[in-house]
Write an enzyme that holds these catalytic residues in place. Sequence first.
Site, PDB file in Angstrom:
ATOM      1  N   PRO A  31      41.008  70.890  49.449  1.00  0.00           N
ATOM      2  CA  PRO A  31      40.123  71.837  48.760  1.00  0.00           C
ATOM      3  C   PRO A  31      39.731  71.340  47.365  1.00  0.00           C
ATOM      4  O   PRO A  31      40.509  70.644  46.714  1.00  0.00           O
ATOM      5  CB  PRO A  31      40.957  73.122  48.663  1.00  0.00           C
ATOM      6  CG  PRO A  31      42.362  72.736  48.953  1.00  0.00           C
ATOM      7  CD  PRO A  31      42.345  71.450  49.707  1.00  0.00           C
ATOM      8  N   ASP A  32      38.523  71.706  46.925  1.00  0.00           N
ATOM      9  CA  ASP A  32      38.155  71.405  45.532  1.00  0.00           C
ATOM     10  C   ASP A  32      38.698  72.507  44.626  1.00  0.00           C
ATOM     11  O   ASP A  32      39.522  73.324  45.060  1.00  0.00           O
ATOM     12  CB  ASP A  32      36.627  71.204  45.408  1.00  0.00           C
ATOM     13  CG  ASP A  32      35.842  72.448  45.787  1.00  0.00           C
ATOM     14  OD1 ASP A  32      36.457  73.523  45.951  1.00  0.00           O
ATOM     15  OD2 ASP A  32      34.605  72.350  45.916  1.00  0.00           O
ATOM     16  N   PHE A  33      38.261  72.529  43.377  1.00  0.00           N
ATOM     17  CA  PHE A  33      38.781  73.496  42.416  1.00  0.00           C
ATOM     18  C   PHE A  33      37.852  74.691  42.232  1.00  0.00           C
ATOM     19  O   PHE A  33      38.282  75.837  42.249  1.00  0.00           O
ATOM     20  CB  PHE A  33      39.016  72.818  41.051  1.00  0.00           C
ATOM     21  CG  PHE A  33      40.025  71.721  41.127  1.00  0.00           C
ATOM     22  CD1 PHE A  33      41.373  71.985  41.015  1.00  0.00           C
ATOM     23  CD2 PHE A  33      39.631  70.397  41.337  1.00  0.00           C
ATOM     24  CE1 PHE A  33      42.317  70.976  41.108  1.00  0.00           C
ATOM     25  CE2 PHE A  33      40.558  69.374  41.429  1.00  0.00           C
ATOM     26  CZ  PHE A  33      41.910  69.669  41.318  1.00  0.00           C
ATOM     27  N   ARG A  34      36.548  74.409  42.077  1.00  0.00           N
ATOM     28  CA  ARG A  34      35.615  75.464  41.681  1.00  0.00           C
ATOM     29  C   ARG A  34      34.557  75.779  42.733  1.00  0.00           C
ATOM     30  O   ARG A  34      33.657  76.560  42.471  1.00  0.00           O
ATOM     31  CB  ARG A  34      34.942  75.084  40.351  1.00  0.00           C
ATOM     32  CG  ARG A  34      35.929  74.952  39.219  1.00  0.00           C
ATOM     33  CD  ARG A  34      35.326  74.443  37.929  1.00  0.00           C
ATOM     34  NE  ARG A  34      36.398  74.172  36.954  1.00  0.00           N
ATOM     35  CZ  ARG A  34      37.152  73.058  36.968  1.00  0.00           C
ATOM     36  NH1 ARG A  34      36.924  72.113  37.851  1.00  0.00           N
ATOM     37  NH2 ARG A  34      38.126  72.912  36.075  1.00  0.00           N
ATOM     38  N   GLN A  98      37.698  61.423  39.255  1.00  0.00           N
ATOM     39  CA  GLN A  98      38.569  62.455  38.692  1.00  0.00           C
ATOM     40  C   GLN A  98      39.613  62.855  39.724  1.00  0.00           C
ATOM     41  O   GLN A  98      40.491  63.663  39.442  1.00  0.00           O
ATOM     42  CB  GLN A  98      37.741  63.700  38.328  1.00  0.00           C
ATOM     43  CG  GLN A  98      36.666  63.422  37.290  1.00  0.00           C
ATOM     44  CD  GLN A  98      35.666  64.571  37.207  1.00  0.00           C
ATOM     45  OE1 GLN A  98      35.899  65.567  36.537  1.00  0.00           O
ATOM     46  NE2 GLN A  98      34.546  64.431  37.896  1.00  0.00           N
ATOM     47  N   ASN A  99      39.504  62.300  40.935  1.00  0.00           N
ATOM     48  CA  ASN A  99      40.401  62.708  42.008  1.00  0.00           C
ATOM     49  C   ASN A  99      41.733  61.974  41.918  1.00  0.00           C
ATOM     50  O   ASN A  99      41.821  60.849  41.455  1.00  0.00           O
ATOM     51  CB  ASN A  99      39.753  62.459  43.381  1.00  0.00           C
ATOM     52  CG  ASN A  99      38.482  63.273  43.546  1.00  0.00           C
ATOM     53  OD1 ASN A  99      38.257  64.222  42.802  1.00  0.00           O
ATOM     54  ND2 ASN A  99      37.659  62.904  44.509  1.00  0.00           N
ATOM     55  N   ASP A 101      43.752  61.844  44.751  1.00  0.00           N
ATOM     56  CA  ASP A 101      44.200  61.749  46.147  1.00  0.00           C
ATOM     57  C   ASP A 101      44.269  60.327  46.697  1.00  0.00           C
ATOM     58  O   ASP A 101      44.746  60.109  47.815  1.00  0.00           O
ATOM     59  CB  ASP A 101      43.309  62.621  47.056  1.00  0.00           C
ATOM     60  CG  ASP A 101      41.820  62.292  46.935  1.00  0.00           C
ATOM     61  OD1 ASP A 101      41.475  61.106  46.715  1.00  0.00           O
ATOM     62  OD2 ASP A 101      40.988  63.219  47.067  1.00  0.00           O
ATOM     63  N   HIS A 116      42.251  60.825  36.122  1.00  0.00           N
ATOM     64  CA  HIS A 116      43.227  61.918  36.068  1.00  0.00           C
ATOM     65  C   HIS A 116      44.542  61.563  36.759  1.00  0.00           C
ATOM     66  O   HIS A 116      45.324  62.440  37.102  1.00  0.00           O
ATOM     67  CB  HIS A 116      42.629  63.196  36.677  1.00  0.00           C
ATOM     68  CG  HIS A 116      41.521  63.788  35.857  1.00  0.00           C
ATOM     69  ND1 HIS A 116      40.655  64.755  36.319  1.00  0.00           N
ATOM     70  CD2 HIS A 116      41.126  63.534  34.578  1.00  0.00           C
ATOM     71  CE1 HIS A 116      39.775  65.064  35.365  1.00  0.00           C
ATOM     72  NE2 HIS A 116      40.036  64.331  34.303  1.00  0.00           N
ATOM     73  N   SER A 188      31.103  66.688  41.848  1.00  0.00           N
ATOM     74  CA  SER A 188      31.820  67.197  40.666  1.00  0.00           C
ATOM     75  C   SER A 188      30.994  68.284  39.997  1.00  0.00           C
ATOM     76  O   SER A 188      29.775  68.160  39.875  1.00  0.00           O
ATOM     77  CB  SER A 188      32.082  66.081  39.656  1.00  0.00           C
ATOM     78  OG  SER A 188      32.661  66.631  38.474  1.00  0.00           O
ATOM     79  N   SER A 189      31.675  69.334  39.546  1.00  0.00           N
ATOM     80  CA  SER A 189      30.979  70.405  38.824  1.00  0.00           C
ATOM     81  C   SER A 189      30.638  69.967  37.397  1.00  0.00           C
ATOM     82  O   SER A 189      29.875  70.642  36.709  1.00  0.00           O
ATOM     83  CB  SER A 189      31.843  71.665  38.798  1.00  0.00           C
ATOM     84  OG  SER A 189      33.067  71.396  38.136  1.00  0.00           O
TER      85      SER A 189
HETATM   86  P1  OAD Z   1      35.206  71.029  41.078  1.00  0.00           P
HETATM   87  O1  OAD Z   1      35.929  71.807  42.128  1.00  0.00           O
HETATM   88  O2  OAD Z   1      35.054  71.616  39.741  1.00  0.00           O
HETATM   89  O3  OAD Z   1      33.740  70.664  41.607  1.00  0.00           O
HETATM   90  C1  OAD Z   1      33.521  70.188  42.910  1.00  0.00           C
HETATM   91  C2  OAD Z   1      32.064  70.388  43.246  1.00  0.00           C
HETATM   92  O4  OAD Z   1      31.808  69.779  44.511  1.00  0.00           O
HETATM   93  C3  OAD Z   1      31.657  71.851  43.366  1.00  0.00           C
HETATM   94  O5  OAD Z   1      30.468  72.078  42.641  1.00  0.00           O
HETATM   95  C4  OAD Z   1      31.440  72.039  44.877  1.00  0.00           C
HETATM   96  O6  OAD Z   1      30.449  73.013  45.170  1.00  0.00           O
HETATM   97  C5  OAD Z   1      31.002  70.651  45.285  1.00  0.00           C
HETATM   98  N1  OAD Z   1      31.282  70.320  46.699  1.00  0.00           N
HETATM   99  C6  OAD Z   1      32.373  70.629  47.438  1.00  0.00           C
HETATM  100  N2  OAD Z   1      32.291  70.133  48.675  1.00  0.00           N
HETATM  101  C7  OAD Z   1      31.088  69.482  48.749  1.00  0.00           C
HETATM  102  C8  OAD Z   1      30.395  68.768  49.782  1.00  0.00           C
HETATM  103  N3  OAD Z   1      30.936  68.593  51.002  1.00  0.00           N
HETATM  104  N4  OAD Z   1      29.176  68.248  49.491  1.00  0.00           N
HETATM  105  C9  OAD Z   1      28.621  68.402  48.258  1.00  0.00           C
HETATM  106  N5  OAD Z   1      29.226  69.069  47.255  1.00  0.00           N
HETATM  107  C10 OAD Z   1      30.444  69.605  47.484  1.00  0.00           C
HETATM  108  O7  OAD Z   1      35.918  69.574  41.043  1.00  0.00           O
HETATM  109  P2  OAD Z   1      35.834  68.480  39.886  1.00  0.00           P
HETATM  110  O8  OAD Z   1      34.510  68.482  39.226  1.00  0.00           O
HETATM  111  O9  OAD Z   1      36.339  67.231  40.469  1.00  0.00           O
HETATM  112  O10 OAD Z   1      41.354  68.221  36.676  1.00  0.00           O
HETATM  113  O11 OAD Z   1      36.907  69.049  38.880  1.00  0.00           O
HETATM  114  C11 OAD Z   1      37.209  68.331  37.722  1.00  0.00           C
HETATM  115  C12 OAD Z   1      38.649  68.531  37.312  1.00  0.00           C
HETATM  116  O12 OAD Z   1      38.966  69.928  37.234  1.00  0.00           O
HETATM  117  C13 OAD Z   1      39.674  68.026  38.310  1.00  0.00           C
HETATM  118  O13 OAD Z   1      39.872  66.640  38.238  1.00  0.00           O
HETATM  119  C14 OAD Z   1      40.904  68.768  37.919  1.00  0.00           C
HETATM  120  C15 OAD Z   1      40.303  70.130  37.765  1.00  0.00           C
HETATM  121  O14 OAD Z   1      40.965  71.006  36.959  1.00  0.00           O
HETATM  122  C16 OAD Z   1      42.582  68.429  36.215  1.00  0.00           C
HETATM  123  O15 OAD Z   1      43.405  69.097  36.829  1.00  0.00           O
HETATM  124  C17 OAD Z   1      42.881  67.770  34.906  1.00  0.00           C
END
Ligand code: OAD
Length: 245
Positions: A31-34, A98-99, A101, A116, A188-189
Amino acid sequence: ELAEEFLEFLDESESTAILTGAGVSTASGIPDFRGPQGLYKKLPQYIFDLDFFLSQPAEYYKIAADRIHNLFNKEPNATHRLLAMLEKKGMIEGVITQNIDGLHQKAGSKKVIELHGNAQKFFCMSCGKRYTAEDVLKMLEVSDVPKCTCGGLIKPDVVFFGEALPESAMAEAYILSENAELFITMGSSLVVYPAAHLPTFAKQKGAKLLIINQGETGLDYIADKKYECDLAEFSERIISLLGEV
Ligand code: OAD
């Protein structure tokens, strides 16, 4: 069509840098975060605060052991494979991620800059001894908090909120960004700094900025192009255009 345009952008650029976020790994079952199914829909963001980890390590490990540190069985998806392929063909310089994994490396990417850290790596906060996720998960079967042979607290080698990013990774990321003619962000958001500063920096140094993400990002307003698409489907399409399986 977006996929063809994407390849034209790559062809026109002498130096292309990629920045990835959690959205490139959702198709691998992480799962992503946001996003709509993101971790922060269920868990408060403070679980990744350094203060929380230091004051309640048992709570942190209870929440994170399975969700964050048990990703051994996850496999790279089309986006990881595409980026490895583009690097091999000399079409991109490398991936800044930023991943935590490790899936870019698992897919075969060579130049991967982990901003990260990595969820499979751990170290003792007292003596610095290194441990693997396997070691730590085993310790967690018999104890709430993993402790080093020296008695110190074992911490994941990931960047918590309240910590600085690894200096050498950040320096490398800035070099890639500075030299980029094309800077592409994927999944990435773009709201977490300093990682989210890189696209802005690259643009200031003359790069074109392409944002590929389903959903809004914090930098849509400075993008030269924004593709709103599912990254796994998009990457499959490009892989087939490149004529590889
Ligand atoms: P986010 O969860 O903030 O953003 C991920 C983005 O990818 C979101 O806008 C989703 O809508 C989009 N997304 C998900 N699945 C997708 C798909 N199949 N195709 C296209 N888009 C998709 O994740 P990050 O930006 O990586 O840091 O978050 C940054 C940091 O916040 C992480 O590294 C982590 C977190 O807190 C720390 O813990 C320090």
